[in-house]
Design an enzyme around this catalytic site. Structure first.
Site, mmCIF file in Angstrom:
data_model
loop_
_atom_site.group_PDB
_atom_site.id
_atom_site.type_symbol
_atom_site.label_atom_id
_atom_site.label_comp_id
_atom_site.label_asym_id
_atom_site.label_seq_id
_atom_site.Cartn_x
_atom_site.Cartn_y
_atom_site.Cartn_z
ATOM 1 C CG ASP A 235 44.908 -12.598 19.337
ATOM 2 O OD1 ASP A 235 45.390 -12.386 20.459
ATOM 3 O OD2 ASP A 235 44.505 -11.696 18.567
ATOM 4 C CG ASN A 243 36.918 -3.986 24.489
ATOM 5 O OD1 ASN A 243 35.835 -4.479 24.782
ATOM 6 N ND2 ASN A 243 38.078 -4.552 24.825
ATOM 7 C CG HIS A 248 35.637 -1.817 28.131
ATOM 8 N ND1 HIS A 248 36.803 -2.452 27.788
ATOM 9 C CD2 HIS A 248 35.917 -0.482 28.081
ATOM 10 C CE1 HIS A 248 37.759 -1.566 27.559
ATOM 11 N NE2 HIS A 248 37.243 -0.352 27.725
ATOM 12 C CG ASP A 252 33.319 -7.826 29.682
ATOM 13 O OD1 ASP A 252 34.503 -7.893 29.293
ATOM 14 O OD2 ASP A 252 32.958 -7.168 30.675
ATOM 15 C CD GLU A 278 43.099 -9.307 22.648
ATOM 16 O OE1 GLU A 278 43.831 -8.667 21.877
ATOM 17 O OE2 GLU A 278 43.016 -9.052 23.863
#
Length: 364
Positions: A235, A243, A248, A252, A278
């Site tokens: 994680d 973000n 965002h 990505d 994530e």
């Protein structure tokens, strides 16, 4: 009933889903071998009964052809890896049988028709190059040998036969090329669809459904073999902050970079999936907790060193990794994944950017 007949004809054979054309060729050759032997056997029976007299020399040839045809079927049945040797052997004995008919059954003016039935089979079973070669050899051989037959074909008859053979060869050459091309496009399209259905669009890792299905299969295999396996729950730390801070698109980029590190760091026998926003999971077959901890620590360091670039900014990334290992009990994927998840939360509570084992001290 149908399945039983198929097992009798083709044997216990299985082809991958993307190998339909090879499966068709294999089954087609099995049917041709059986049909060729049966038809020849029927003609031999007609000769013995006086319905269709055949010379002794050609009867010997037909008997050998029938025997070899059934023998090749038995050799091929259930063994698709023997396809090409069997197919070429059958083609050679077919040519020998057809030549025998030309020489020893001269009173049958229709005997040349067997060469016409041969060409389509060659294109289907052995491909375009073999089809071109066999067509050229057939046309050349008939043209040169006709004068030596006990009853040669007339000039007009021979011209018709040769022209028809060339036309047939050209027809199947074009048809075969288009058929194979269509099959290849369909296979590639099906492969793309299967890939899309089983992989995450952003990271190209296995999606959750495909990942868990793959893990279930590997767990069943490990249970049969009595081998350990481990699961890593990865994680990313403070991903929402990434973000919110960088956007965002930067998030990505981070996910793709981490996915690349995970995919490049594991064995081909391992499975890696993106199971959440994530969140990633790694299944390690035949791996105890010591091996899993070493890999997890290496992954943690590699992720920390990533610093993927978004625009002109290098983004710091860390991950918390939880590890769970099978205890040789009948453990489902859901159970071991939940344990790895709990271990990951322990790593979060201990300050993040670290590796934690489920309910066990670190081995180092």
């Amino acid at each position: 009933m149908v399945l039983s007949l198929q097992k009798i004809l083709f044997g216990p054979v299985h082809f991958p889903d993307n190998d339909e054309y090879r499966a068709f060729q294999f089954r087609f050759l099995c049917i041709v071998l059986i049909a060729g032997g049966l038809v020849t056997l029927l003609l031999l029976g007609g000769s013995v009964g006086g319905v269709n007299p055949i010379s002794r020399q050609h009867s010997v040839s037909m008997t050998a052809f029938t025997t070899v045809s059934f023998g090749l079927w038995l050799v091929l049945r259930g063994q698709p890896q023997r396809f090409y040797p069997v197919a070429w052997t059958y083609e050679l004995i077919c040519l020998a049988e057809y030549i025998s008919a030309l020489i020893f059954v001269s009173e049958d003016e229709m005997r040349v028709i067997w060469f016409f039935t041969n060409i389509p089979g060659v294109y289907i079973l052995l491909g375009q190059r073999a089809g071109m070669v066999i067509t050229a050899l057939t046309v050349t051989g008939l043209a040169l040998a006709n004068r030596h037959f006990p009853r040669p074909y007339s000039v007009n008859g021979l011209a018709t036969v040769l022209s028809a053979l060339v036309y047939l060869g050209a027809f199947f050459h074009v048809y075969g090329a288009r058929s194979v091309s269509y099959f290849v496009r369909m296979r590639e399209s099906n492969q793309r669809l299967r890939h899309i259905a089983s992989h995450d669009a952003l990271t190209d890792l296995l999606n959750a459904g495909a990942y868990y299905a793959s893990c279930d299969q590997m767990i069943h295999l490990a249970a049969r073999q009595g081998k350990p396996y481990s699961v890593l729950f990865v994680d990313l730390d403070h991903f929402k902050k990434i973000n919110d801070t960088y956007g965002h698109e930067a998030g990505d980029t981070v996910l793709r970079s981490v996915a690349s590190v995970l995919a490049a760091s594991v064995r081909q026998s391992d499975a890696v999936g993106r199971i959440g926003g994530e969140e990633f999971s790694v299944f390690l077959p035949d791996t105890d907790r010591h091996g899993a901890f070493r890999l997890a620590e290496q992954l943690r360091q590699n992720i920390e060193q990533l610093r993927p670039k978004s625009g002109e900014i290098f983004i710091p990334v860390t991950a918390s990794i939880g590890i769970a290992t099978s205890d040789h009990s009948d453990m489902s994927m859901a159970v071991i994944q939940r344990k790895a998840d709990q271990a990951m939360y322990v790593a979060k509570q201990q300050g993040r950017n670290r590796v934690s084992l489920f309910d066990q001290p670190a081995p180092f």
